[in-house]
Enzyme design. Structure first.
Site, PDB file in Angstrom:
ATOM      1  N   GLY A   9       9.533  12.427  -0.385  1.00 24.34           N
ATOM      2  CA  GLY A   9       9.285  13.259   0.800  1.00 24.34           C
ATOM      3  C   GLY A   9       9.463  14.729   0.507  1.00 24.34           C
ATOM      4  N   GLN A  32       1.564  -2.091  -4.901  1.00 19.30           N
ATOM      5  CA  GLN A  32       2.295  -2.188  -3.634  1.00 19.30           C
ATOM      6  C   GLN A  32       1.602  -3.187  -2.704  1.00 19.30           C
ATOM      7  OE1 GLN A  32       2.383   0.633  -0.250  1.00 19.30           O
ATOM      8  NE2 GLN A  32       4.579   0.806  -0.668  1.00 19.30           N
ATOM      9  N   LYS A  89       9.847   0.201  -0.831  1.00 16.56           N
ATOM     10  CA  LYS A  89       9.669   1.587  -0.383  1.00 16.56           C
ATOM     11  C   LYS A  89       9.801   1.581   1.131  1.00 16.56           C
ATOM     12  CE  LYS A  89       6.518   5.523  -0.783  1.00 16.56           C
ATOM     13  NZ  LYS A  89       5.918   5.583   0.562  1.00 16.56           N
ATOM     14  N   ARG A  96       1.730  13.480  -1.399  1.00 12.89           N
ATOM     15  CA  ARG A  96       0.786  14.553  -1.054  1.00 12.89           C
ATOM     16  C   ARG A  96       0.747  15.673  -2.085  1.00 12.89           C
ATOM     17  NH1 ARG A  96       3.116  15.225   4.803  1.00 12.89           N
ATOM     18  NH2 ARG A  96       4.949  14.742   3.519  1.00 12.89           N
ATOM     19  N   CYS A 101       5.458   1.767   6.258  1.00 15.64           N
ATOM     20  CA  CYS A 101       4.217   2.202   6.907  1.00 15.64           C
ATOM     21  C   CYS A 101       4.398   2.279   8.425  1.00 15.64           C
ATOM     22  CB  CYS A 101       3.069   1.252   6.547  1.00 15.64           C
ATOM     23  SG  CYS A 101       1.518   1.775   7.297  1.00 15.64           S
ATOM     24  N   ALA A 153      -2.693   5.344   0.516  1.00 13.22           N
ATOM     25  CA  ALA A 153      -3.871   4.594   0.970  1.00 13.22           C
ATOM     26  C   ALA A 153      -5.103   5.499   0.951  1.00 13.22           C
ATOM     27  CB  ALA A 153      -3.624   4.045   2.365  1.00 13.22           C
ATOM     28  N   PRO A 164       2.355   5.330  -3.670  1.00  7.30           N
ATOM     29  CA  PRO A 164       1.169   4.669  -3.109  1.00  7.30           C
ATOM     30  C   PRO A 164       0.573   5.569  -2.023  1.00  7.30           C
ATOM     31  CG  PRO A 164       3.210   3.427  -2.631  1.00  7.30           C
ATOM     32  CD  PRO A 164       3.613   4.702  -3.272  1.00  7.30           C
TER      33      PRO A 164
HETATM   34  C1  LIG Z   1      -2.897   9.527   3.359  1.00  3.81           C
HETATM   35  C2  LIG Z   1      -1.586   8.836   3.085  1.00  3.81           C
HETATM   36  C3  LIG Z   1      -1.588   7.497   2.736  1.00  3.81           C
HETATM   37  C4  LIG Z   1      -0.381   6.835   2.469  1.00  3.81           C
HETATM   38  N1  LIG Z   1      -0.406   5.529   2.078  1.00  3.81           N
HETATM   39  C5  LIG Z   1       0.750   4.894   1.765  1.00  3.81           C
HETATM   40  C6  LIG Z   1       0.755   3.551   1.283  1.00  3.81           C
HETATM   41  O1  LIG Z   1      -0.297   2.912   1.094  1.00  3.81           O
HETATM   42  N2  LIG Z   1       1.970   2.987   1.016  1.00  3.81           N
HETATM   43  C7  LIG Z   1       3.150   3.676   1.163  1.00  3.81           C
HETATM   44  O2  LIG Z   1       4.229   3.129   0.898  1.00  3.81           O
HETATM   45  N3  LIG Z   1       3.166   4.947   1.600  1.00  3.81           N
HETATM   46  C8  LIG Z   1       2.012   5.570   1.876  1.00  3.81           C
HETATM   47  N4  LIG Z   1       2.035   6.879   2.273  1.00  3.81           N
HETATM   48  C9  LIG Z   1       3.323   7.596   2.298  1.00  3.81           C
HETATM   49  C10 LIG Z   1       3.598   8.310   0.971  1.00  3.81           C
HETATM   50  O3  LIG Z   1       3.664   7.402  -0.106  1.00  3.81           O
HETATM   51  C11 LIG Z   1       4.923   9.108   1.026  1.00  3.81           C
HETATM   52  O4  LIG Z   1       5.966   8.231   1.324  1.00  3.81           O
HETATM   53  C12 LIG Z   1       4.889  10.222   2.082  1.00  3.81           C
HETATM   54  O5  LIG Z   1       3.653  10.883   2.112  1.00  3.81           O
HETATM   55  C13 LIG Z   1       6.000  11.231   1.821  1.00  3.81           C
HETATM   56  O6  LIG Z   1       5.921  11.741   0.507  1.00  3.81           O
HETATM   57  P1  LIG Z   1       5.225  13.165   0.161  1.00  3.81           P
HETATM   58  O7  LIG Z   1       5.962  14.231   0.947  1.00  3.81           O
HETATM   59  O8  LIG Z   1       5.400  13.325  -1.332  1.00  3.81           O
HETATM   60  O9  LIG Z   1       3.811  13.098   0.596  1.00  3.81           O
HETATM   61  C14 LIG Z   1       0.847   7.550   2.555  1.00  3.81           C
HETATM   62  C15 LIG Z   1       0.840   8.896   2.890  1.00  3.81           C
HETATM   63  C16 LIG Z   1      -0.351   9.549   3.143  1.00  3.81           C
HETATM   64  C17 LIG Z   1      -0.320  11.019   3.494  1.00  3.81           C
END
Ligand SMILES: Cc1cc2nc3c(=O)[nH]c(=O)nc-3n(C[C@H](O)[C@H](O)[C@H](O)COP(=O)(O)O)c2cc1C
Length: 306
Positions: free
Chosen positions: A198, A68, A136, A222, A98, A16, A14
């Site tokens: 992550g 979610q 999550k 990301r 969050c 946002a 997810p």
């Molecule tokens: C811009 C942005 C928005 C995010 N929105 C959500 C969200 O709506 N729900 C959620 O559980 N995590 C959210 N996250 C966290 C990501 O899902 C993820 O847990 C976090 O970025 C680490 O994973 P990554 O290294 O693959 O980015 C968001 C992260 C970013 C950067």
């Protein structure tokens, strides 16, 4: 009877403002086994906000569809999961990670890490949906108090079908490195599927994360922005004549199927800023994209640069 879902493989997290119906479609087309909407408020759903429902469009391309939700009041969670806009989703995920102050102040998101009985009540309320409920979450609030294992056991006991663990604490926000060793200890502690999350940005980091954690699957946020091909790369599936341009145009067209041109024009620019990452003309493309007022202008930028 809960629908049986195999929680494994590589999922789109997810995100946002980003994991919209278009991004979910192109990521699914490129191999994402599960795709998640951005977080939507349980209360927002119950009070019938159109804006909330707008985030819940899906296409048939998505394999396992995950919605979610966030919230801390079991009453609203139980009502939200019965909402007709959630009917098409296979999995209900609850956000307990969050770190945004506004959310935490309301007792939602990662605030639930500090109130395990309430977090359990939230899971139990979501089970009213008769669908698998997943959680999550982050590994803790501060590095001095990592609660990832205990929290996993408590969520399993409350009835969660699977977990996704982001290997950072709330206070870390997005800084530092995700701690995959802690996630390995979660995987050891529970007998339900666990997704590592992550810092997975390519096939090498995916393989390392899976090797260290022994997890059932991985979730990517990301690393998928502007790069839907990350899913096929991770799976080692070559795509003959891959065209990023085609994916971008599909993303745009799917958005237009479900949303107004004004909404799409305003929201697509930030995706373009990711799509051009790594290109020589990325500064110019970003400037042009952010100056666009209409979808036609956005399409023009895509056609001339990609
Ligand atoms: C811009 C942005 C928005 C995010 N929105 C959500 C969200 O709506 N729900 C959620 O559980 N995590 C959210 N996250 C966290 C990501 O899902 C993820 O847990 C976090 O970025 C680490 O994973 P990554 O290294 O693959 O980015 C968001 C992260 C970013 C950067």
């Amino acid at each position: 009877m809960l629908q049986k879902i195999e929680f494994k493989g590589v999922a789109l997290a997810p995100i946002a403002g980003y994991s919209d119906v278009g991004m979910r479609k192109v990521c699914a087309d490129r191999g994402a086994d599960m795709t998640c909407t951005e977080m939507v408020s349980a209360k927002g759903l119950v009070y019938g906000s159109d804006k909330t429902e707008d985030l819940l469009r899906t296409t048939d391309s998505e394999k396992i569809k995950c919605v979610q939700i966030f919230g801390s009041e079991p009453y609203y969670i139980a009502k939200a999961v019965e909402h007709r806009a959630l009917e098409k989703f296979d999995v209900i995920d609850i956000n307990m990670g969050c770190p945004v102050p506004k959310i935490v102040r309301n007792g939602e998101g990662s605030a639930l890490l500090e109130n395990i009985p309430l977090a359990q009540a939230v899971v139990k309320a979501a089970l009213a949906s008769d669908r698998p409920v997943t959680i999550k979450y982050r590994i803790g609030v501060t590095s001095g108090k990592i609660i990832a294992r205990d929290f996993a056991v408590a969520m399993r006991d409350a009835g969660a079908s699977a977990l996704t663990v982001h290997g950072r604490t709330r206070t870390q926000m997005y800084s530092g490195r995700a701690d995959w060793d802690v996630i390995a200890s979660v995987k050891q502690a529970v007998d339900i599927p666990v997704f590592v999350n992550g810092d997975i940005v390519d096939r090498a980091s995916y393989e390392k994360a899976m090797e260290i954690t022994g997890c059932d699957g991985a979730m990517i946020a990301r690393g998928a922005l502007g790069n839907p091909k990350i899913f096929s790369d991770i799976k080692g599936a070559e795509i003959d004549g891959y065209s990023l341009k085609e994916d971008i145009l599909t993303h745009l067209d799917v958005m237009l199927e479900f949303h107004s041109p004004n909404f799409v024009a305003a929201n697509f620019k930030k995706h373009l800023a990711y799509y051009c990452r790594g290109m020589r003309a990325h500064r110019e493309i970003k400037l042009k994209a952010f100056a666009c007022r209409t979808v036609e202008e956005i399409r023009e930028v895509i056609l001339s640069y990609f």
